[in-house]
Design an enzyme around this catalytic site. Structure first.
Site, PDB file in Angstrom:
ATOM      1  N   VAL A  25      24.484  37.779  44.187  1.00 62.38           N
ATOM      2  CA  VAL A  25      24.096  36.903  43.075  1.00 62.38           C
ATOM      3  C   VAL A  25      24.775  35.539  43.134  1.00 62.38           C
ATOM      4  CG1 VAL A  25      23.500  38.793  41.523  1.00 62.38           C
ATOM      5  CG2 VAL A  25      25.847  37.886  41.523  1.00 62.38           C
ATOM      6  N   SER A  33      31.514  41.624  28.602  1.00 67.96           N
ATOM      7  CA  SER A  33      32.654  42.538  28.533  1.00 67.96           C
ATOM      8  C   SER A  33      33.451  42.278  27.263  1.00 67.96           C
ATOM      9  CB  SER A  33      33.550  42.325  29.754  1.00 67.96           C
ATOM     10  OG  SER A  33      34.801  42.947  29.582  1.00 67.96           O
ATOM     11  N   TYR A  90      38.214  36.228  34.669  1.00 68.52           N
ATOM     12  CA  TYR A  90      37.182  37.222  34.340  1.00 68.52           C
ATOM     13  C   TYR A  90      36.734  37.043  32.893  1.00 68.52           C
ATOM     14  CZ  TYR A  90      35.054  41.822  33.547  1.00 68.52           C
ATOM     15  OH  TYR A  90      34.183  42.842  33.217  1.00 68.52           O
ATOM     16  N   ALA A 150      36.934  34.431  30.988  1.00 70.65           N
ATOM     17  CA  ALA A 150      36.219  33.162  30.817  1.00 70.65           C
ATOM     18  C   ALA A 150      34.786  33.263  31.329  1.00 70.65           C
ATOM     19  CB  ALA A 150      36.963  32.040  31.546  1.00 70.65           C
TER      20      ALA A 150
END
Length: 258
Positions: free
Chosen positions: A75, A154, A167, A169
């Site tokens: 991705v 998350s 992570y 952010a």
């Protein structure tokens, strides 16, 4: 299952005949989501950076009587994304559902231990990858005046994981993107929502030295979340049952936060 119950279930979700792309669906939450969508009649593109895993999940879906194809997709690569979307459209005609699930993890780094390279890598995978995939898929949804997008974020984005600031952010950015797009795309009948996942038993969550026993002591519910727990929430959000829900963050976390 009684025929009337089965009919009610399919009428409620109205997923039969739709096409979904689930990124990072070779394992974990993505795998569980792809299988559940296929069980409910959705045609699924299983894509993952691990091609063998994607092919295996597509094979599982086929054995269960569902319809799926697979593709290798990083991705962080726009070329891979475009090839995956093109393969989906060539095979199934269009795209109705996008689940932006693929992501990287920070490895337990605190702010003082992070490097610029690690920041760039995670933002590229989790946030820029989500933006690029969404940007490539939205024109098909606009053309149909229908679509469902779910950003798998998350609890770290909401302040419930005090490490890996890069992570957190990147995942917070996914929520911001979902909220903004929900406003822009509502006129095209495209729903955009996000998932703020709680602690879930996935491969990525099992970090060296991490004590799951300690982390689960304070959970109000009696167990750690499973990929299937998260998949059920995702499938609801991308189904027609959630037609009036957009711009929201759903947090399946066993009551860990409110």
């Amino acid at each position: 299952m009684e025929e009337r119950v089965q009919k009610a279930m399919f009428d409620y979700f109205r997923l039969e005949g739709q096409t979904a792309i689930v990124t990072g669906s070779g394992n974990g939450i993505g795998r569980a989501t792809a299988i559940l969508l296929a069980d409910l009649g959705t045609q699924v593109m299983v894509c993952d950076i691990e091609e063998d895993s994607a092919l295996k999940v597509a094979g599982e879906i086929g054995k269960r009587g569902g319809t799926a194809i697979a593709a290798k997709c990083d991705v962080a690569s726009l070329e891979d994304i475009r090839m995956t979307v093109a393969k989906t459209v060539d095979s199934f005609g269009s795209v109705d559902i996008l689940v932006n699930n693929a992501g990287g993890f920070g490895g337990g780094k605190t702010f003082d231990k992070m490097t610029y390279e690690e920041w760039d890598r995670l933002i590229r995978i989790n946030l820029t990858g989500t933006y690029m995939f969404t940007n490539e898929v939205v024109p098909y949804m606009v053309k149909k005046q229908h679509g469902k997008i779910c950003m798998v974020s998350s609890g770290a984005a909401l302040g419930y994981d005090f490490s890996d600031p890069h992570y957190a952010a990147s995942k917070a950015g996914m929520i911001g993107l979902a909220k903004e797009l929900s406003q822009e795309l509502a006129k095209h009948h495209i729903n955009v929502n996000a998932l703020g996942t709680g602690l879930t038993d996935t491969r990525m969550a099992h970090l060296p030295g991490r004590s799951w026993e300690d982390e689960t002591k304070g959970l109000p519910w009696y167990r750690v979340g499973t990929p299937e727990d998260q998949a059920c929430a995702i499938v609801f959000l991308v189904s027609e049952a959630a037609e009036y829900i957009t711009g929201q963050v759903l947090c399946p976390n066993g009551g860990a936060w409110m």
